[in-house]
Design a protein around this motif. Structure first.
Motif, PDB file in Angstrom:
ATOM      1  N   LEU A   1     -11.968   0.168 -10.122  1.00  0.00           N
ATOM      2  CA  LEU A   1     -11.060  -0.129 -11.240  1.00  0.00           C
ATOM      3  C   LEU A   1     -10.461   1.174 -11.762  1.00  0.00           C
ATOM      4  N   ILE A   2      -9.317   1.525 -11.228  1.00  0.00           N
ATOM      5  CA  ILE A   2      -8.693   2.791 -11.606  1.00  0.00           C
ATOM      6  C   ILE A   2      -7.536   2.486 -12.553  1.00  0.00           C
ATOM      7  N   PRO A   3      -7.645   2.968 -13.837  1.00  0.00           N
ATOM      8  CA  PRO A   3      -6.707   2.507 -14.867  1.00  0.00           C
ATOM      9  C   PRO A   3      -5.232   2.661 -14.496  1.00  0.00           C
TER      10      PRO A   3
ATOM     11  N   GLY B   1      -1.876  10.016  -2.148  1.00  0.00           N
ATOM     12  CA  GLY B   1      -3.275   9.611  -2.161  1.00  0.00           C
ATOM     13  C   GLY B   1      -3.798   9.056  -3.470  1.00  0.00           C
ATOM     14  N   LEU B   2      -2.920   8.711  -4.410  1.00  0.00           N
ATOM     15  CA  LEU B   2      -3.408   8.143  -5.676  1.00  0.00           C
ATOM     16  C   LEU B   2      -3.427   6.619  -5.655  1.00  0.00           C
ATOM     17  N   GLY B   3      -3.086   6.032  -4.520  1.00  0.00           N
ATOM     18  CA  GLY B   3      -3.293   4.585  -4.398  1.00  0.00           C
ATOM     19  C   GLY B   3      -2.048   3.725  -4.514  1.00  0.00           C
ATOM     20  N   LYS B   4      -0.936   4.189  -3.976  1.00  0.00           N
ATOM     21  CA  LYS B   4       0.296   3.373  -4.050  1.00  0.00           C
ATOM     22  C   LYS B   4       0.159   2.078  -3.255  1.00  0.00           C
ATOM     23  N   THR B   5      -0.574   2.164  -2.124  1.00  0.00           N
ATOM     24  CA  THR B   5      -0.749   0.962  -1.306  1.00  0.00           C
ATOM     25  C   THR B   5      -1.479  -0.108  -2.109  1.00  0.00           C
TER      26      THR B   5
ATOM     27  N   VAL C   1      -4.741  -3.892   7.899  1.00  0.00           N
ATOM     28  CA  VAL C   1      -6.162  -3.943   7.553  1.00  0.00           C
ATOM     29  C   VAL C   1      -6.343  -3.916   6.027  1.00  0.00           C
ATOM     30  N   GLU C   2      -5.597  -3.042   5.360  1.00  0.00           N
ATOM     31  CA  GLU C   2      -5.739  -2.940   3.905  1.00  0.00           C
ATOM     32  C   GLU C   2      -5.389  -4.251   3.206  1.00  0.00           C
ATOM     33  N   MET C   3      -4.331  -4.898   3.654  1.00  0.00           N
ATOM     34  CA  MET C   3      -3.906  -6.144   3.008  1.00  0.00           C
ATOM     35  C   MET C   3      -4.984  -7.217   3.166  1.00  0.00           C
ATOM     36  N   LEU C   4      -5.604  -7.238   4.326  1.00  0.00           N
ATOM     37  CA  LEU C   4      -6.618  -8.254   4.586  1.00  0.00           C
ATOM     38  C   LEU C   4      -7.923  -7.933   3.852  1.00  0.00           C
ATOM     39  N   ARG C   5      -8.359  -6.682   4.040  1.00  0.00           N
ATOM     40  CA  ARG C   5      -9.663  -6.276   3.534  1.00  0.00           C
ATOM     41  C   ARG C   5      -9.683  -6.228   2.001  1.00  0.00           C
ATOM     42  N   ARG C   6      -8.626  -5.733   1.425  1.00  0.00           N
ATOM     43  CA  ARG C   6      -8.643  -5.577  -0.030  1.00  0.00           C
ATOM     44  C   ARG C   6      -8.114  -6.801  -0.769  1.00  0.00           C
TER      45      ARG C   6
ATOM     46  N   ASP D   1       7.288   1.440   2.804  1.00  0.00           N
ATOM     47  CA  ASP D   1       6.403   2.597   2.580  1.00  0.00           C
ATOM     48  C   ASP D   1       7.080   3.862   3.119  1.00  0.00           C
ATOM     49  N   GLU D   2       6.650   5.000   2.602  1.00  0.00           N
ATOM     50  CA  GLU D   2       7.199   6.312   2.965  1.00  0.00           C
ATOM     51  C   GLU D   2       8.722   6.284   2.843  1.00  0.00           C
ATOM     52  N   ALA D   3       9.173   5.876   1.657  1.00  0.00           N
ATOM     53  CA  ALA D   3      10.611   5.647   1.454  1.00  0.00           C
ATOM     54  C   ALA D   3      11.422   6.941   1.415  1.00  0.00           C
TER      55      ALA D   3
ATOM     56  N   ARG E   1      -2.080   8.542   6.215  1.00  0.00           N
ATOM     57  CA  ARG E   1      -3.441   8.204   6.675  1.00  0.00           C
ATOM     58  C   ARG E   1      -4.515   8.719   5.715  1.00  0.00           C
ATOM     59  N   ASN E   2      -5.668   8.108   5.789  1.00  0.00           N
ATOM     60  CA  ASN E   2      -6.765   8.460   4.882  1.00  0.00           C
ATOM     61  C   ASN E   2      -7.864   9.234   5.613  1.00  0.00           C
ATOM     62  N   PHE E   3      -8.022  10.494   5.258  1.00  0.00           N
ATOM     63  CA  PHE E   3      -9.105  11.275   5.879  1.00  0.00           C
ATOM     64  C   PHE E   3      -9.957  11.951   4.801  1.00  0.00           C
ATOM     65  N   GLN E   4     -10.184  11.242   3.688  1.00  0.00           N
ATOM     66  CA  GLN E   4     -10.862  11.924   2.583  1.00  0.00           C
ATOM     67  C   GLN E   4     -12.337  12.182   2.846  1.00  0.00           C
ATOM     68  N   PHE E   5     -12.839  11.702   3.976  1.00  0.00           N
ATOM     69  CA  PHE E   5     -14.234  12.014   4.321  1.00  0.00           C
ATOM     70  C   PHE E   5     -14.355  13.454   4.850  1.00  0.00           C
TER      71      PHE E   5
ATOM     72  N   GLY F   1      -2.492  16.151   1.147  1.00  0.00           N
ATOM     73  CA  GLY F   1      -2.825  14.820   0.617  1.00  0.00           C
ATOM     74  C   GLY F   1      -3.632  13.954   1.585  1.00  0.00           C
ATOM     75  N   ARG F   2      -3.689  14.315   2.847  1.00  0.00           N
ATOM     76  CA  ARG F   2      -4.535  13.518   3.773  1.00  0.00           C
ATOM     77  C   ARG F   2      -5.997  13.578   3.325  1.00  0.00           C
ATOM     78  N   LEU F   3      -6.378  14.722   2.736  1.00  0.00           N
ATOM     79  CA  LEU F   3      -7.771  14.918   2.311  1.00  0.00           C
ATOM     80  C   LEU F   3      -7.901  14.775   0.799  1.00  0.00           C
ATOM     81  N   ASP F   4      -6.874  15.245   0.112  1.00  0.00           N
ATOM     82  CA  ASP F   4      -6.932  15.242  -1.354  1.00  0.00           C
ATOM     83  C   ASP F   4      -6.482  13.863  -1.834  1.00  0.00           C
ATOM     84  N   ARG F   5      -7.385  12.917  -1.738  1.00  0.00           N
ATOM     85  CA  ARG F   5      -7.074  11.525  -2.066  1.00  0.00           C
ATOM     86  C   ARG F   5      -8.203  10.962  -2.912  1.00  0.00           C
ATOM     87  N   ILE F   6      -7.935   9.804  -3.485  1.00  0.00           N
ATOM     88  CA  ILE F   6      -9.009   9.124  -4.205  1.00  0.00           C
ATOM     89  C   ILE F   6     -10.154   8.906  -3.213  1.00  0.00           C
TER      90      ILE F   6
HETATM   91  N1  LIG Z   1      -8.939   1.668  -6.574  1.00  0.00           N
HETATM   92  C1  LIG Z   1      -9.419   2.209  -5.462  1.00  0.00           C
HETATM   93  N2  LIG Z   1     -10.663   1.901  -5.048  1.00  0.00           N
HETATM   94  C2  LIG Z   1     -11.150   2.417  -3.911  1.00  0.00           C
HETATM   95  N3  LIG Z   1     -10.459   3.241  -3.095  1.00  0.00           N
HETATM   96  C3  LIG Z   1      -9.219   3.576  -3.453  1.00  0.00           C
HETATM   97  C4  LIG Z   1      -8.640   3.069  -4.656  1.00  0.00           C
HETATM   98  N4  LIG Z   1      -7.402   3.565  -4.754  1.00  0.00           N
HETATM   99  C5  LIG Z   1      -7.207   4.335  -3.673  1.00  0.00           C
HETATM  100  N5  LIG Z   1      -8.295   4.343  -2.897  1.00  0.00           N
HETATM  101  C6  LIG Z   1      -8.446   5.059  -1.646  1.00  0.00           C
HETATM  102  O1  LIG Z   1      -7.712   6.257  -1.780  1.00  0.00           O
HETATM  103  C7  LIG Z   1      -6.958   6.492  -0.637  1.00  0.00           C
HETATM  104  C8  LIG Z   1      -5.503   6.598  -1.002  1.00  0.00           C
HETATM  105  O2  LIG Z   1      -4.990   5.327  -1.318  1.00  0.00           O
HETATM  106  P1  LIG Z   1      -3.568   4.876  -0.793  1.00  0.00           P
HETATM  107  O3  LIG Z   1      -3.479   5.023   0.677  1.00  0.00           O
HETATM  108  O4  LIG Z   1      -3.273   3.574  -1.423  1.00  0.00           O
HETATM  109  O5  LIG Z   1      -2.703   6.019  -1.479  1.00  0.00           O
HETATM  110  P2  LIG Z   1      -1.188   6.328  -1.319  1.00  0.00           P
HETATM  111  O6  LIG Z   1      -0.761   6.790  -2.662  1.00  0.00           O
HETATM  112  O7  LIG Z   1      -0.490   5.151  -0.736  1.00  0.00           O
HETATM  113  O8  LIG Z   1      -1.233   7.496  -0.280  1.00  0.00           O
HETATM  114  P3  LIG Z   1      -0.028   8.191   0.534  1.00  0.00           P
HETATM  115  O9  LIG Z   1       0.754   8.953  -0.469  1.00  0.00           O
HETATM  116  O10 LIG Z   1      -0.723   9.031   1.516  1.00  0.00           O
HETATM  117  O11 LIG Z   1       0.761   7.075   1.166  1.00  0.00           O
HETATM  118  C9  LIG Z   1      -7.230   5.377   0.327  1.00  0.00           C
HETATM  119  O12 LIG Z   1      -8.245   5.795   1.213  1.00  0.00           O
HETATM  120  C10 LIG Z   1      -7.760   4.270  -0.531  1.00  0.00           C
HETATM  121  O13 LIG Z   1      -8.633   3.495   0.208  1.00  0.00           O
END
Ligand SMILES: Nc1ncnc2c1ncn2[C@@H]1O[C@H](COP(=O)(O)OP(=O)(O)OP(=O)(O)O)[C@@H](O)[C@H]1O
Length: 976
Positions: A153-155, A179-183, A216-221, A287-289, A573-577, A598-603
C-alpha cells in the motif's frame, strides 16, 4: 386437499420434476404425472406432498406450444383454472386452460417460490441479503479497484490511481520517476474503470521487450487476463479471411476485449495498425511514451499512430519516467494529444511554465489550516479571476465546521491546480517526494585508452571517417576498422570487470552496454575467459529468450551472477534484487542515464546502489562522466532539470567533448569552470523547481495526508472479519470444501454436492487463498482474497442473480412475543436499466431496501435490524414450513400488497438521493469546463452541451429506475 383431474400441481419435495398434472383420482389416492420428466407419482390424498400452482394477474406464463404471455384475468370452472393471457406477438388475449400450460416450470418470483413450496433455508436468505448489501457497498466503495491489487500500500500510487480511476474517460500522463510504480498505477486505474463499467475493452501498447512483463503483471497483480497480439496470432485470421466473403471477414483485434501488443510491431505492419484503428476500445495505455517523438517539422510515425488512436479512444494513459527526454516540444505534443483543449498552444504553454511559483505559493498557503489575510485572498481572486470564489473564501475565514473549511480549501486547491500548470493531466512523483529510497554511490574507474583503440582512431582519421564521439563506444570504432577483431582481448574494462566480479562473487551485477553487439561479445568473453555465469539481454532476442535470461539472472541459487544488457533492451525491466550497476558505456543523455540506474533504483530495492563507470582518460567519455557527476550530480540523485540544462549548455558541452583528447591545461581549467557553472545553474533551477512547477506537481501527485489515510483505510479493511465471514459462509452454503492450512491460508475444492454445477474461478484441483496482503506478496501461488477478487464478485453474482435464498421460512424464539406472531421480511431491489455509457451505477447501484412487516403491515425494519433478528432465528423443517405457508397464504398475500406501497416510498427516497448525487457530480464537471473556457477559447460549446445532455439523460434515467421484490422470509414466533 381438493384435487381434480387436469389440475396442475408441483411436488414439494422434488420441484425439479416440473409441472405435474392430475391424471387419476379415487377416494384415497391421487395420481400425478410429470410430463417434463416422464415420471408418475401416486400419493395418499390426505398427505400428498403437492402444492397447487395458481398464477396471478401480471404473472408471465408459458403455453405448451412455446409462446409466452402475461396473465390478464383468472377464472375457475369445474375446479380448473382458465387464464386470459396476452400474446404480444399476435396482439390478442387468448384463454388458456391450465392443462395447456408448458410442462417445464421455474418460479423466479419469491412469492411464487414460497407458494409453490420452493422454500429455502433461512440462512440462504440471510446470505442473499448480505450478498446484495455487499454488492451495493462495493459499487459505492471508494476503495474498489484499489484494495484488491497484489501490491504493497504505497500512498502516492493509491492517490493517483484513485484520483484518475474515478474519472469518466481519464486522459493522463503518468510520469513518476523511474521505478516508482507507474505500471501498478495504470493497472489500478484500469481496474477501477472496469469495475465501474466505464471500460469494457482496453488495449495496452508497449515496447516489444516489455510485453511479457505487462502480461504477467496484469494477471498476477490484478487478475486481468490480457491477450498478447503479434503477427503470428493475427496471421491465423488472415487465412480464415482469405476464404471468407467480405462481409464475414474477421478483424483479429475484435476477438478479444483486453489486448496487449507492441508498438514496434504495429509501426512495422501498417495493416495491423489499421486493423487496430478500426476497432473500438474504451481505454488505451501506452508505456514508455517518451518514444512518441514530435517536432513542428515532423511527427514520428509512433506519435502519429498513437495520436490517431487517442483521437478515437476516450480514455488514454501515457506512461513515461522521462517526459522531457526528447525535448519540451515532444512533451507538449504528448500533453496536447491527451487534452487538446487545455494544451492548445506551445508558446502559451512555455509562458505558463514560468508562472508556477505564485500558484505554488497560493496552494501552499491553502494547505495550512489558517485564516487567509487580505493579500492572500487578493492573490487567489486574481489567480481564479474567471470564477466567483467569494463563498469559499468566506467559508475558510469562518467558524464553520472544520470539515466545511477543509472542503472549501480543497476546492480552491483543485481549481488552482486545474487552471494552472499541467495539474489534472500530469502526475509525477519523485524519489525526493516519496522518500525512503536507498542511497546511490558513484564509483568512477579511470583507465588508460589502449594503443589499439588509439591506432584505430588514427586509421579512421586518415580515411576521414573518425568522429570524436566514436570514443564513447571504442569497441564499436575498433570493429569499424576490422570487423572480426576481438577488442575484449585487450580492453582494460574487461579486465577490470573480471576482477570486480571475482571480488564480488556473491553479488548480482547488472552491466549495461550501449549496443546489443557489445553485450553479446562481452558475455561470450566473460564466459570463455573466466567461466562466469552470465546472461545476455537485448532487443534482438525473442521475448521468450529475454524472459528466460532475466529469470536466470533473478534466480538466487545457481543463477547468473551478471546480466549484460543493451540500454534500450532493459528499459522498463525490474532488477531491484541487484545493487551493483556497471555502465560499460556511458549513456549520452541524462534521462537515459536515469533510465539505466532506475533498473535497480526501484521500489523494492533494499540496499544502497553502487554505480560503477569505467572511463578512459582523455576521452569525451570521462568529460561527460564528470559533467554528469560534478555538474549535475546525476549519478547519486535524480536530475529532473537535466533536459533543461542540456538545452541551455549542450552546445558548450559538445565543444569540450569534441576536443576531449586535446584538452590542454587552460582548457582543463575552462572545463572545470564550465562544470562549476553547471552545478550552480543546477542548484538554482532545483530551488526554482522545488518552489514552482515541481512543487505544484508534487502537491498534485503524492496526495499528501489524504493518500496516507487512504493507505491506512485499505490496510484496516485488509483481512477484515466481515469479508472472511461472508466468504467462508458463501463457500459453506454453496458446498465448497474448505481446509484451513493455518498460517492465514485455506485451500478450497469443488465438490459433487455443490448447489451450483460450477463455481466460476474455482479450479478442479482447488485453489489456496489468503486474506493477508503480506502473505500474498510473499507467496505468489496464493490467491489474494479481497472484495475485489473475481471469485468473490462471481460468488456474489451467483447468489444475487440466481434463486438461492429467494424465499424462506424461519422460527423466531422469543418469550416476549405471543406464540404464532407472524412477521414478513421483504427485500426489494431498486435498480436502473440505463445504457452502459451513462455509468449510472456510480449514482444508483442495485440497492436493497428491507421491510419487516408485522401482521398489520407495520414496518419494523428501523427498530429491528437484520443482524439482531438473524441472531434470534432458528431453522424450521421444510414440511412444517410448507404447512405454515399454506395456512397463512391469504394473510401473506395481503401483506405483499401492503409492502408494495411501502417499498414504493422507500425506493423513491433512494432514487431522489441518487438524483441529487448525479446532479452534484455532473454539474461540477460542467462548471469546470465553463471555467476553463474562460482561459482557453478552444473549448467548444459542443463539449459543454454533451455534458449537459449527459446530465439531463442521467437524471431522466434515474427517475425511471424501478424496484422489484427480490426475496422474502416468513417468520413465525414461538416460545422457548
Ligand atoms: N505497491 C507496490 N508493491 C509492491 N511492489 C511494487 C509496488 N510498486 C512498485 N513495485 C515494484 O517496483 C518496481 C517498479 O514498479 P513499476 O515497474 O510499476 O515502475 P515503473 O514506474 O513503471 O518503472 P519504469 O519507469 O521502469 O517503467 C516493480 O518491480 C514493482 O513490482
Amino acid at each position: 386437499m381438493s384435487f381434480a383431474i387436469g389440475q396442475r400441481w408441483i411436488s414439494e419435495s422434488e420441484s425439479s420434476l416440473g409441472l405435474g398434472i392430475i391424471t387419476a383420482l379415487d377416494l384415497r389416492k391421487v395420481t400425478i404425472s410429470f410430463p417434463a420428466t416422464e415420471e408418475v407419482r401416486i400419493y395418499a390424498i390426505e398427505n400428498a406432498p403437492l402444492a397447487r400452482v395458481r398464477f396471478q394477474q401480471g404473472d408471465k406464463i408459458c403455453h405448451k406450444t412455446g409462446w409466452q404471455g402475461e396473465v390478464k384475468e383468472i377464472m375457475e370452472q369445474k375446479s380448473l383454472l382458465f387464464y386470459l393471457v396476452e400474446n404480444v406477438q399476435l396482439g390478442e388475449q387468448i384463454p388458456v386452460c391450465e392443462t395447456e400450460l408448458a410442462h417445464h416450470i421455474s418460479f423466479s418470483k419469491p412469492q411464487e417460490r414460497l407458494f409453490s413450496a420452493q422454500i429455502d433455508r433461512s440462512d440462504h436468505f440471510a446470505l442473499r441479503y448480505q450478498a446484495l448489501k455487499h454488492q451495493q457497498a462495493q459499487f459505492q466503495s471508494p476503495l474498489r479497484g484499489l484494495r484488491g491489487t497484489r501490491a504493497g500500500l504505497i500512498p502516492h500510487q493509491l492517490h493517483i490511481a484513485k484520483e484518475v480511476g474515478q474519472r469518466v474517460a481519464p486522459r493522463v500522463l503518468l510520469a513518476d520517476e523511474v521505478g516508482l510504480g507507474k505500471t501498478i498505477e495504470a493497472g489500478m486505474i484500469l481496474q477501477q474503470q472496469i469495475f465501474s463499467e466505464k471500460v469494457q475493452r482496453a488495449v495496452i501498447i508497449v515496447p516489444e521487450s516489455l510485453q511479457h512483463q505487462w502480461l504477467v503483471e496484469m494477471l498476477r497483480r490484478f487478475n486481468l487476463h490480457f491477450a498478447l497480439f503479434d503477427e503470428e496470432r493475427c496471421s491465423d485470421f488472415d487465412s480464415q479471411n482469405e476464404s471468407a466473403v467480405e462481409i464475414q471477414k474477421i478483424n483479429p483485434f475484435d476477438t478479444e476485449n483486453f489486448i496487449l501488443c507492441s508498438l514496434d510491431w504495429l509501426i512495422s505492419k501498417p495493416n495491423r495498425a489499421n486493423q487496430l484503428h478500426q476497432c473500438d476500445f474504451d481505454l488505451l495505455i501506452v508505456d514508455e511514451a517518451h518514444h512518441l517523438q514530435w517536432s513542428p517539422q515532423q511527427a514520428s510515425p509512433e506519435y502519429a499512430f498513437i495520436k490517431s488512436l487517442a483521437h478515437k479512444i476516450p480514455a488514454v494513459l501515457l506512461l513515461t519516467a522521462t517526459p522531457e527526454q526528447l525535448g519540451m516540444e515532444s512533451h507538449f505534443a504528448r500533453l496536447h494529444l491527451l487534452d487538446p483543449d487545455r494544451f492548445y498552444d506551445y508558446a502559451a504553454f512555455i509562458e505558463e511554465q514560468k508562472h508556477y511559483r505564485p500558484v505554488a505559493n497560493a496552494v501552499q498557503t491553502l494547505l495550512t489550516d489558517k485564516w487567509l489575510n487580505n493579500d492572500e485572498q487578493n492573490q487567489l481572486t486574481e489567480l481564479l479571476s474567471e470564477q466567483n470564489i467569494e463563498p469559499m473564501l468566506k467559508a475558510i475565514n469562518s467558524d464553520a465546521y472544520q470539515e466545511q473549511r477543509d472542503l472549501a480549501r480543497q476546492e480552491l486547491i483543485d481549481n488552482l491546480l486545474d487552471r494552472h500548470g499541467t495539474s489534472r493531466i500530469l502526475f509525477r512523483n519523485t524519489r525526493q517526494g516519496v522518500k525512503g529510497f536507498p542511497r546511490r554511490t558513484y564509483h568512477q574507474i579511470n583507465l588508460n585508452l589502449p594503443d589499439q583503440y588509439q591506432n584505430a582512431a588514427k586509421v579512421l582519421n586518415m580515411f576521414g571517417d573518425h568522429q570524436p564521439m566514436d570514443l564513447f563506444y571504442p569497441e564499436k570504432m575498433f570493429q569499424k576498422v576490422n570487423q572480426d577483431a576481438s577488442w575484449w582481448d585487450f580492453d582494460p574494462r574487461v579486465e577490470w570487470l573480471i576482477t570486480f566480479l571475482r571480488n564480488h562473487t556473491d553479488e548480482k551485477v547488472l552491466v549495461i552496454c550501449h549496443q546489443a553487439t557489445t553485450a553479446i561479445q562481452l558475455e561470450q568473453a566473460l564466459r570463455e575467459k573466466e567461466g562466469i555465469r552470465s546472461a545476455v539481454f537485448h532487443e534482438k532476442m525473442t521475448i521468450v529468450e529475454r524472459d528466460r535470461a532475466s529469470a536466470y539472472f533473478a534466480q538466487q541459487e545457481n543463477g547468473a551472477q551478471i546480466l549484460l544488457t543493451s540500454s534500450i533492451g532493459s528499459e522498463g525491466r525490474n532488477f531491484q534484487f541487484a545493487c551493483h550497476l556497471v555502465l560499460f558505456n556511458l549513456p549520452d543523455n541524462v534521462d537515459l542515464l536515469e533510465q539505466c540506474i532506475g533498473r535497480l533504483d526501484r521500489i523494492g530495492q533494499r540496499r544502497d546502489i553502487e554505480i560503477h563507470v569505467p572511463c578512459f582518460t582523455n576521452t569525451p567519455q570521462i568529460l561527460l562522466a564528470r559533467w554528469y557527476h560534478e555538474g549535475l550530480n546525476a549519478f547519486e540523485e535524480t536530475c529532473p532539470m537535466g533536459a533543461t540544462l542540456f538545452a541551455k549548455l549542450g552546445n558548450e558541452l559538445q565543444q569540450f567533448l569534441q576536443n576531449a583528447t586535446a584538452l590542454c591545461e587552460s582548457k582543463q581549467q575552462d572545463f572545470k569552470a564550465f562544470i562549476e557553472r553547471t552545478a550552480k545553474d543546477r542548484l538554482m533551477l532545483k530551488t526554482e523547481l522545488e518552489q514552482g512547477r515541481d512543487r505544484l506537481l508534487e502537491l498534485n501527485s503524492n496526495g499528501g495526508e489524504q493518500a496516507q489515510q487512504l493507505a491506512e483505510k485499505i490496510s484496516v479493511e485488509d483481512g477484515n472479519d466481515e469479508l472472511i465471514n461472508f466468504t467462508l459462509n458463501l463457500f459453506d452454503i454453496i458446498g465448497v470444501e474448505q481446509e484451513d492450512l493455518g498460517e492465514k491460508s485455506i485451500v478450497i475444492h469443488p465438490t459433487g454436492t455443490m448447489l451450483v454445477p460450477d463455481f466460476p474461478g474455482l479450479k478442479e484441483e482447488g485453489i489456496t487463498l489468503t486474506f493477508d496482503r503480506q502473505l500474498a506478496l510473499a507467496r505468489e501461488e496464493l490467491e489474494f482474497f479481497t472484495w475485489d477478487h473475481p471469485m468473490i464478485r462471481n460468488g456474489i453474482d451467483l447468489i444475487t442473480s440466481g434463486d438461492i435464498g429467494k424465499s424462506a421460512v424461519a422460527l423466531l424464539t422469543n418469550n416476549n412475543l405471543p406464540a404464532g406472531t407472524v412477521l414478513l421480511e421483504l427485500i426489494f431491489v431498486v435498480e436502473t436499466q440505463a445504457p452502459h455509457g451513462l455509468h449510472l451505477t456510480r449514482f444508483l447501484p442495485p440497492t436493497p431496501v428491507r421491510l419487516l412487516l408485522d401482521a398489520k403491515g407495520n414496518n419494523l425494519a428501523e427498530q429491528v435490524s437484520f443482524a439482531k433478528l438473524q441472531r434470534q432465528l432458528k431453522p424450521i423443517g421444510k414440511n412444517m414450513a410448507n404447512k405454515v405457508v399454506k395456512m397463512l397464504r391469504p394473510s401473506i398475500e395481503q401483506l405483499l400488497l401492503k409492502a408494495e406501497g411501502q417499498a414504493k416510498s422507500s425506493a423513491q427516497q433512494v432514487i431522489l438521493q441518487a438524483q441529487a448525487l448525479a446532479d452534484q457530480q455532473l454539474n461540477a464537471e460542467i462548471n469546470r469546463l465553463i471555467a476553463l473556457r474562460a482561459l482557453n477559447k478552444n473549448i467548444r460549446q459542443t463539449e459543454i452541451d454533451t455534458l449537459e445532455n449527459q446530465l439531463s439523460l442521467s437524471l431522466q434515467q434515474i427517475t425511471q429506475a424501478t424496484w422489484r421484490l427480490d426475496s422474502l422470509r416468513l417468520i413465525i414466533s414461538n416460545k422457548e
